[in-house]
Design a protein around this motif. Structure first.
Motif, PDB file in Angstrom:
ATOM      1  N   LEU A  62       0.830  -1.203   0.000  1.00 52.39           N
ATOM      2  CA  LEU A  62       0.000   0.000   0.000  1.00 52.39           C
ATOM      3  C   LEU A  62       0.866   1.256   0.000  1.00 52.39           C
ATOM      4  O   LEU A  62       1.977   1.250   0.513  1.00 52.39           O
ATOM      5  N   ASN A  63       0.329   2.312  -0.555  1.00 54.79           N
ATOM      6  CA  ASN A  63       0.984   3.625  -0.569  1.00 54.79           C
ATOM      7  C   ASN A  63       2.356   3.590  -1.234  1.00 54.79           C
ATOM      8  O   ASN A  63       3.299   4.237  -0.776  1.00 54.79           O
ATOM      9  N   PHE A  87       8.924  15.940  -5.625  1.00 47.31           N
ATOM     10  CA  PHE A  87       7.483  16.075  -5.860  1.00 47.31           C
ATOM     11  C   PHE A  87       7.121  17.550  -5.904  1.00 47.31           C
ATOM     12  O   PHE A  87       7.530  18.325  -5.031  1.00 47.31           O
ATOM     13  N   ASP A  88       6.355  17.946  -6.909  1.00 47.05           N
ATOM     14  CA  ASP A  88       5.936  19.335  -7.098  1.00 47.05           C
ATOM     15  C   ASP A  88       7.130  20.280  -6.952  1.00 47.05           C
ATOM     16  O   ASP A  88       8.115  20.116  -7.634  1.00 47.05           O
ATOM     17  N   ASP A  89       7.042  21.231  -6.029  1.00 39.47           N
ATOM     18  CA  ASP A  89       8.119  22.198  -5.843  1.00 39.47           C
ATOM     19  C   ASP A  89       8.821  22.034  -4.499  1.00 39.47           C
ATOM     20  O   ASP A  89       9.293  22.998  -3.900  1.00 39.47           O
ATOM     21  N   ALA A 131       0.425  15.629  -4.471  1.00 40.87           N
ATOM     22  CA  ALA A 131       1.441  16.010  -5.452  1.00 40.87           C
ATOM     23  C   ALA A 131       0.921  15.712  -6.856  1.00 40.87           C
ATOM     24  O   ALA A 131       0.272  14.688  -7.082  1.00 40.87           O
ATOM     25  N   HIS A 132       1.237  16.596  -7.789  1.00 42.15           N
ATOM     26  CA  HIS A 132       0.774  16.431  -9.173  1.00 42.15           C
ATOM     27  C   HIS A 132       1.920  16.287 -10.168  1.00 42.15           C
ATOM     28  O   HIS A 132       1.675  15.949 -11.330  1.00 42.15           O
ATOM     29  N   VAL A 160      -0.849  12.160  -6.341  1.00 42.20           N
ATOM     30  CA  VAL A 160      -0.510  11.181  -5.312  1.00 42.20           C
ATOM     31  C   VAL A 160      -0.335  11.908  -3.988  1.00 42.20           C
ATOM     32  O   VAL A 160       0.311  12.953  -3.930  1.00 42.20           O
ATOM     33  N   TYR A 161      -0.902  11.340  -2.915  1.00 42.11           N
ATOM     34  CA  TYR A 161      -0.730  11.927  -1.594  1.00 42.11           C
ATOM     35  C   TYR A 161       0.660  11.559  -1.077  1.00 42.11           C
ATOM     36  O   TYR A 161       1.037  10.388  -1.036  1.00 42.11           O
ATOM     37  N   VAL A 162       1.436  12.572  -0.700  1.00 37.07           N
ATOM     38  CA  VAL A 162       2.814  12.393  -0.223  1.00 37.07           C
ATOM     39  C   VAL A 162       2.954  13.108   1.114  1.00 37.07           C
ATOM     40  O   VAL A 162       2.417  14.209   1.295  1.00 37.07           O
TER      41      VAL A 162
END
Length: 181
Positions: A62-63, A87-89, A131-132, A160-162
Motif C-alpha cells: 500500500l501507498n 514532488f511538485d516544488d 502532489a501532481h 498522489v498523496y505524499v
C-alpha cells in the motif's frame, strides 16, 4: 604411512580457485560482456536522455509507486545508487532508503529496465499534500550529485498523496526486489 605430495595438486588448486572466482563473478553479474553474450560497448551512466522513466501505482504494498527506467540508448548504462526525486516544488529531495542497497550496480542493456519503489506516506508522516508532478534525476557514481537533466514521468491521474515519511529505494534489477521495501 607417509603421504607424498602429488605434482598435480597445485594445478588442481589453481583450477579450483579460477572456477570459484568465475562462479562468484557470474553470481554477482560481473561476467565479462563477451562471456555473458551481451554487447561489448562500455557502459555509460544512465540519464533522462538515455532512458524512458515511468511511474505507476501498485496495489501491494500500500501507498507505493513503482518507478521504472528503461534504457532507450544504443549502449549499456549503469543505474547508480538511487534516483533523486522531487514532488511538485519541494525544497528537498525524497529520503533514500539505505537498507535497499543492491548487491551490485544495476547495468541496463538497451531495452532493459531498472526499478525503484517509492513509499508515499505512512501513519507516522506529517505535512501531507496531493502532489501532481514528479521530477527524477539520476545519481552519479559517487552519489554526491546528479547527471543529466530531469525526467518528468506522469503521476497517476489526480496526483498522489505524499507526506514527510516518503522514501525511494535504490535502483533494483527487477520489480519484486524494488517492491519488497
Amino acid at each position: 604411512m607417509q603421504i607424498r605430495p602429488r605434482h598435480r595438486a597445485p594445478r588442481v588448486r589453481a583450477a579450483a580457485a579460477a572456477l570459484t572466482s568465475a562462479l562468484a563473478l557470474s553470481a554477482l553479474g560481473t561476467v565479462p560482456a563477451a562471456a555473458a553474450g551481451t554487447s561489448t560497448a562500455k557502459p555509460v551512466t544512465c540519464t533522462a536522455a538515455t532512458t524512458k522513466v515511468t511511474v505507476q501505482k501498485v496495489q501491494r504494498p500500500l501507498n507505493h509507486l513503482l518507478l521504472t527506467a528503461t534504457n532507450t540508448g544504443s549502449k549499456p548504462c549503469y543505474a547508480y545508487n538511487a534516483p533523486y526525486l522531487r514532488f511538485d516544488d519541494d525544497q528537498a529531495s525524497t529520503f533514500v532508503l539505505r537498507d535497499s542497497v543492491p548487491q551490485a550496480v544495476v547495468t541496463l542493456e538497451p531495452g532493459e529496465s531498472a526499478y525503484a519503489a517509492i513509499g508515499t506516506q505512512s501513519p507516522e508522516g506529517t505535512h501531507g499534500y496531493q502532489a501532481h508532478r514528479l521530477g527524477v534525476l539520476f545519481s552519479n557514481r559517487a552519489m554526491d550529485g546528479s547527471v543529466g537533466g530531469w525526467a518528468r514521468p506522469k503521476l497517476p491521474t489526480g496526483g498522489v498523496y505524499v507526506d514527510s515519511s516518503a522514501f525511494v529505494t535504490y535502483w533494483q534489477p527487477n520489480r519484486a526486489d524494488a517492491l519488497r521495501w
